[in-house]
Each structure stands twice: as structure tokens, then as C-alpha cells.
Scaffold this active site. Structure first.
Site, PDB file in Angstrom:
ATOM      1  CE  LYS A   1      -4.472   0.901   0.172  1.00  0.00           C
ATOM      2  NZ  LYS A   1      -5.560   0.065  -0.344  1.00  0.00           N
TER       3      LYS A   1
HETATM    4  P1  NAD Z   1     -12.885   7.522  -2.863  1.00  0.00           P
HETATM    5  O1  NAD Z   1     -11.910   8.579  -2.488  1.00  0.00           O
HETATM    6  O2  NAD Z   1     -13.269   7.362  -4.286  1.00  0.00           O
HETATM    7  O3  NAD Z   1     -14.245   7.707  -2.021  1.00  0.00           O
HETATM    8  C1  NAD Z   1     -14.278   7.824  -0.624  1.00  0.00           C
HETATM    9  C2  NAD Z   1     -15.666   8.308  -0.238  1.00  0.00           C
HETATM   10  O4  NAD Z   1     -15.773   8.314   1.192  1.00  0.00           O
HETATM   11  C3  NAD Z   1     -15.974   9.722  -0.706  1.00  0.00           C
HETATM   12  O5  NAD Z   1     -17.330   9.793  -1.103  1.00  0.00           O
HETATM   13  C4  NAD Z   1     -15.763  10.557   0.563  1.00  0.00           C
HETATM   14  O6  NAD Z   1     -16.501  11.764   0.538  1.00  0.00           O
HETATM   15  C5  NAD Z   1     -16.297   9.572   1.589  1.00  0.00           C
HETATM   16  N1  NAD Z   1     -15.891   9.851   2.967  1.00  0.00           N
HETATM   17  C6  NAD Z   1     -14.682  10.176   3.450  1.00  0.00           C
HETATM   18  N2  NAD Z   1     -14.749  10.359   4.775  1.00  0.00           N
HETATM   19  C7  NAD Z   1     -16.042  10.114   5.131  1.00  0.00           C
HETATM   20  C8  NAD Z   1     -16.766  10.125   6.345  1.00  0.00           C
HETATM   21  N3  NAD Z   1     -16.164  10.440   7.482  1.00  0.00           N
HETATM   22  N4  NAD Z   1     -18.091   9.822   6.329  1.00  0.00           N
HETATM   23  C9  NAD Z   1     -18.714   9.512   5.194  1.00  0.00           C
HETATM   24  N5  NAD Z   1     -18.089   9.480   3.997  1.00  0.00           N
HETATM   25  C10 NAD Z   1     -16.771   9.779   3.975  1.00  0.00           C
HETATM   26  O7  NAD Z   1     -12.294   6.147  -2.265  1.00  0.00           O
HETATM   27  P2  NAD Z   1     -12.705   4.679  -2.663  1.00  0.00           P
HETATM   28  O8  NAD Z   1     -11.732   4.167  -3.668  1.00  0.00           O
HETATM   29  O9  NAD Z   1     -14.183   4.613  -2.915  1.00  0.00           O
HETATM   30  O10 NAD Z   1     -12.338   3.909  -1.303  1.00  0.00           O
HETATM   31  C11 NAD Z   1     -13.254   3.804  -0.221  1.00  0.00           C
HETATM   32  C12 NAD Z   1     -12.803   2.653   0.666  1.00  0.00           C
HETATM   33  O11 NAD Z   1     -12.804   1.443  -0.107  1.00  0.00           O
HETATM   34  C13 NAD Z   1     -11.391   2.779   1.225  1.00  0.00           C
HETATM   35  O12 NAD Z   1     -11.341   2.160   2.493  1.00  0.00           O
HETATM   36  C14 NAD Z   1     -10.551   1.974   0.235  1.00  0.00           C
HETATM   37  O13 NAD Z   1      -9.342   1.504   0.805  1.00  0.00           O
HETATM   38  C15 NAD Z   1     -11.520   0.846  -0.045  1.00  0.00           C
HETATM   39  N6  NAD Z   1     -11.270   0.109  -1.287  1.00  0.00           N
HETATM   40  C16 NAD Z   1     -11.263   0.738  -2.489  1.00  0.00           C
HETATM   41  C17 NAD Z   1     -11.063  -0.005  -3.649  1.00  0.00           C
HETATM   42  C18 NAD Z   1     -11.102   0.619  -5.022  1.00  0.00           C
HETATM   43  O14 NAD Z   1     -11.051  -0.139  -6.002  1.00  0.00           O
HETATM   44  N7  NAD Z   1     -11.240   1.920  -5.147  1.00  0.00           N
HETATM   45  C19 NAD Z   1     -10.818  -1.377  -3.561  1.00  0.00           C
HETATM   46  C20 NAD Z   1     -10.838  -1.989  -2.316  1.00  0.00           C
HETATM   47  C21 NAD Z   1     -11.077  -1.238  -1.178  1.00  0.00           C
END
Ligand code: NAD
Length: 442
Positions: free
Chosen positions: A132
Site C-alpha cells: 500500500k
Molecule cells: P474515494 O476517495 O473514491 O471515495 C471515498 C468516499 O468516502 C468519498 O465519497 C468521501 O466523501 C467519503 N468519505 C470520506 N470520509 C467520510 C466520512 N467520514 N463519512 C462519510 N463518507 C466519507 O475512495 P474509494 O476508492 O471509494 O475507497 C473507499 C474505501 O474502499 C477505502 O477504504 C478503500 O481503501 C476501499 N477500497 C477501495 C477499492 C477501489 O477499487 N477503489 C478497492 C478496495 C477497497
């Protein structure tokens, strides 16, 4: 957490048994992702009956680097940022994991996320270890050209460590396919030739895979529907709450709705909204595109972001950040099924409270693995320079997710343990087996 005093039998994998001695390992419980990750590892080591040296080997990353990233801002001033890249394990193949841009990035957080990537890849039988990366930056306050300079400088700093056979970054919070294109281009310029396989989650025009942008969300929805069915909840009557409206949360809400589930609340970092009759997700997507937030959507009422997690629902999908379900709110969660779209959204003590309340928690390393599965497909396609159709990608994704769900559910039932313990134990046993079979050099 009290560590188990029993001596469980080791997992049998394709005829091989890892030698066991079941010694006690230290586990601390705090609301810190690394503590949570180590607690989960300690429980798996206990369950598998492995010795302390295996815990020590897997509790710490194989390699980690902290870099200084000087940025020339558009106004001519210079700002100095900090970045990390952690490679937790390479026993089963090159390290793989996202790159996060967030003001809250810490080295411990990146270490935890790298460890979870190792388990995720092993659980889904994707031939990678875990990694990561992160930069402490709030991307909302930087221009596109500034973000490009940050990305290119960070890539130069970590370039000796990454590559298609070493470590392959992908998008995470605050990064996207454009970021992956800049990483790929910078790495390629430094190597003197184009290296498409150094990142995944790239744009289609640069060797991205069809189906990658929605892969994590599709995977979340496949296991959500399986988990609802497991609890005898008809999807046509199910109510869902989705926290986070980003790359995971937004498509997950839409795909759930397409599958017949009523999505009654969503949130982002600016606020939360609810509509008891179900949100009009097509209209919400238009509002979000126009305003950059779910807040102010005319087809819903505002609700407090914390209270939204506790609304009456069958399914809760935390898809934002770590630690949002913790000892302060776990006993107020009403949803029967919790599917972890985010990494590490549930702290270990909250996990115990949820299990005691007979909730079904589908752990992150299973629930959000769709992204790394299709990243693997993208890497395979890039290495072969041969591209699959979206139907191929989506069918293979579904097949792997359902196979992993069945495997974890069966192991959980057989062992009388939670889905998280079953998933972590299966993953840890595969990584331990790879270590055992490779042996220790020198
Ligand atoms: P992103 O940046 O696209 O979206 C994150 C979202 O969370 C945004 O809408 C943001 O406004 C919201 N957010 C942040 N803090 C918040 C809070 N306190 N309350 C409510 N909403 C809040 O990120 P993402 O890629 O969607 O990732 C989200 C999670 O999923 C992370 O934990 C990431 O590690 C995990 N993840 C992502 C992927 C991927 O393919 N993108 C894969 C596996 C896991």
C-alpha cells in the site's frame, strides 16, 4: 482482547500441514488500523496453531520506505509533503496495493492496509503479495497540475521498488485512473520504454481493463446479495445504507438498486441523506456530478452522518474510511448484514459486539476484493497484450467472488467462527504455506 487458550488443529491445504506449536502472541486493541490488523492476524495464528515466529514474520512488513515529496505550487512557492510505500509480503508473487491521497495518511495506516492486501490476494487466490502507498495530502486543495507534479515526484522516489514483477500500485482514496496513468508514464520514462503492467486501474486507452472501474462495487454487491440470502432476507424487500459515495460506494448503491434492493441512505464526507421510500439513484448521480456531493439532493432529507449508520436497514455497507463502526456505536447498528466495502471500517471490539448481536459481518478482505481481482485481470491482459470483453471480465469476477464467499462461509460454519476469522485464517494459511514451501534464505 483475550487470546484463545485452546490449541486448534492446523488447516489442511492440498495435503500439506504447517507445523504448529501454538505459543501466545501479543495483541493490543486500540482504534488504530495496525492494531486491528495485528489483532486479526494474532487470532488467525491462534486458530491455525502456528508458532510465534510465524506471527512475527507476518506482523511486520518486508519492506517500507518513507519519502519526502517537494512540490512546486502553482503560485511559485514550495511545499514539502510526506509519502510512504509499504510492501508487506511477496511470498506468493509481486506486492500489490493501492495508492491513497489523504490528509490522514500515517505509516501505521499504510502498514495495516498493506497487510490486509496480502490476505485479500491470498484469499482470492490472486498470485500477489500485499502493498500500500500513501501521501499525506488533501487533493481537494490542489490543482490538477500540482497533483500531477506530486504524483510524478513520488513515483520517481519509489521507482526502484515498484514494477510489474515487484509491486503494482492501483487507485485508492483520493486517486483515480489519471493518477495511475501518471505513475505508469513516469515509471516508463525512467525505464526508457512503456511499461503498462506497472499500475492497474489505468484508463482504457492505456491498457486499462473493461470492468475495472466498477469491479470493487460489483464484488461488494455479489457478496451482499449472497449474505442477504444467507440470512433469509429477500432482496426485493431489503433496505440498504451506503456510507461513502466514491469509487466504491457510488456504483455499489446503483448496482444494489439494479438488483432490486432499496437504497434508503447514502453519505459522503460532507454529509448524509435519506429517503425512506428509496433514493432515486439516477437523479442523485446527476446531482453529484453537478455539485460534487450528495448533500443538498432534492429527493432526500438530510441526516447526521453518524446517525445514518444506525438507521433501520437490512444491509449496511461502510465504503469510506477505517474505524467508523467502533465501540461507541456498534450496539446501535440495526442492519442485520454488514458488508465492508471499505478497508478496516470495523474495529476489533466492535466486531465482537456485532457478532454477539448476531449480525453477519462480511469482512473487507472478502467483500471488497473485486478491485484486486480485476486489477489482476488487467495485469494479465497487459502482460499478454490481449484484451478481454466486459462480459468475460464480469463473469470471471463473479465466479471468483462467489467461490471465495462459499469457501469462507463453509469454513466459518465448520469451525464455528466468524466470517472474518475464517477469511483471515484461510488467507494466512496460504501465505504461511508459501513461506514454508519456499524455505528460508540463506
Ligand atoms: P474515494 O476517495 O473514491 O471515495 C471515498 C468516499 O468516502 C468519498 O465519497 C468521501 O466523501 C467519503 N468519505 C470520506 N470520509 C467520510 C466520512 N467520514 N463519512 C462519510 N463518507 C466519507 O475512495 P474509494 O476508492 O471509494 O475507497 C473507499 C474505501 O474502499 C477505502 O477504504 C478503500 O481503501 C476501499 N477500497 C477501495 C477499492 C477501489 O477499487 N477503489 C478497492 C478496495 C477497497
Amino acid at each position: 482482547m483475550e487470546r484463545s487458550k485452546t490449541t486448534p488443529s492446523p488447516i489442511m491445504l492440498e495435503g500439506n500441514v504447517i507445523p504448529t506449536t501454538n505459543v501466545q502472541v501479543e495483541a493490543h486493541v486500540e482504534d488504530n488500523p495496525l492494531s486491528a490488523a495485528r489483532t486479526q492476524l494474532a487470532e488467525a495464528i491462534d486458530h491455525l496453531g502456528y508458532d510465534e515466529s510465524m506471527y512475527q514474520l507476518l506482523a511486520t512488513p518486508r519492506r517500507e520506505v518513507t519519502v519526502t515529496v517537494p512540490l512546486r505550487r502553482d503560485d511559485g512557492s514550495t511545499e514539502v509533503l510526506t509519502g510512504h510505500r509499504v510492501q508487506h509480503n511477496f511470498s506468493r508473487g509481486p506486492a500489490k496495493g493501492g495508492l491513497r491521497y489523504s490528509p490522514n495518511v500515517t505509516l501505521d495506516e499504510v502498514r495495516a492496509l498493506a497487510m490486509w492486501m496480502t490476505w485479500k490476494c491470498a484469499l482470492l487466490d490472486v498470485p500477489y503479495g500485499g502493498a500500500k502507498g500513501g501521501i499525506r495530502i488533501d487533493p481537494r486543495f490542489y490543482s490538477t497540475t500540482e497533483l500531477e507534479r506530486v504524483t510524478r515526484r513520488y513515483t520517481s522516489e519509489i521507482s526502484p521498488l515498484i514494477g510489474p514483477a515487484h509491486d503494482i500500485p492501483a487507485p485508492d482514496i483520493g486517486t483515480d485512473e489519471q493518477t495511475m496513468a501518471w505513475v505508469m508514464d513516469t515509471y516508463s520514462v525512467l525505464r526508457g520504454h512503456t511499461v503498462l503492467g506497472v499500475t492497474t486501474g489505468k484508463p482504457l486507452s492505456l491498457g486499462g481493463s473493461l470492468g475495472r472501474p466498477t469491479a470493487t462495487s460489483r464484488g461488494v454487491v455479489h457478496v451482499s446479495l449472497a449474505a442477504l440470502q444467507e440470512r433469509g432476507i429477500d432482496r426485493g424487500r431489503a433496505r440498504a445504507v451506503v456510507q461513502g459515495y466514491g469509487k466504491v460506494g457510488q456504483p455499489a448503491a446503483r448496482l444494489l438498486n439494479e438488483a432490486g434492493v432499496r437504497v434508503v441512505a447514502v453519505s459522503d464526507q460532507y454529509g448524509a441523506i435519506t429517503n425512506d421510500h428509496g433514493l432515486d439513484l439516477a437523479a442523485l448521480e446527476k446531482h453529484f456530478t453537478a455539485t460534487g456531493s450528495v448533500v443538498g439532493f432534492s429527493g432526500a432529507l438530510p441526516v447526521d452522518g453518524a446517525e445514518m449508520l444506525e438507521l433501520p436497514a437490512d444491509l449496511l455497507i461502510p465504503a469510506a474510511i477505517e474505524g467508523v463502526i467502533n465501540r461507541n456505536n456498534a450496539d446501535r447498528i440495526q442492519a442485520t448484514v454488514i458488508v465492508e466495502g471499505a478497508n478496516g471500517p470495523t474495529t476489533p471490539d466492535a466486531d465482537e459486539l456485532l457478532i454477539a448481536a448476531d449480525k453477519l459481518v462480511v469482512p473487507d478482505i472478502l467483500a471488497n476484493a473485486g478491485g484486486v481481482i480485476v486489477s489482476y485481470f488487467e495485469w494479465v491482459q497487459a502482460n499478454q497484450a490481449y484484451w478481454w470483453s466486459s462480459t468475460d471480465v464480469e463473469n470471471r469476477l463473479e465466479e471468483r467472488m462467489i467461490k471465495a464467499w462459499n469457501n469462507v462461509r463453509d469454513h466459518s460454519e465448520r469451525g464455528g467462527i466468524s466470517l472474518r476469522k475464517a477469511a483471515t485464517a484461510l488467507a494466512v494459511s496460504r501465505v504461511a504455506q508459501a513461506h514454508h514451501q519456499r524455505g528460508l534464505y540463506p
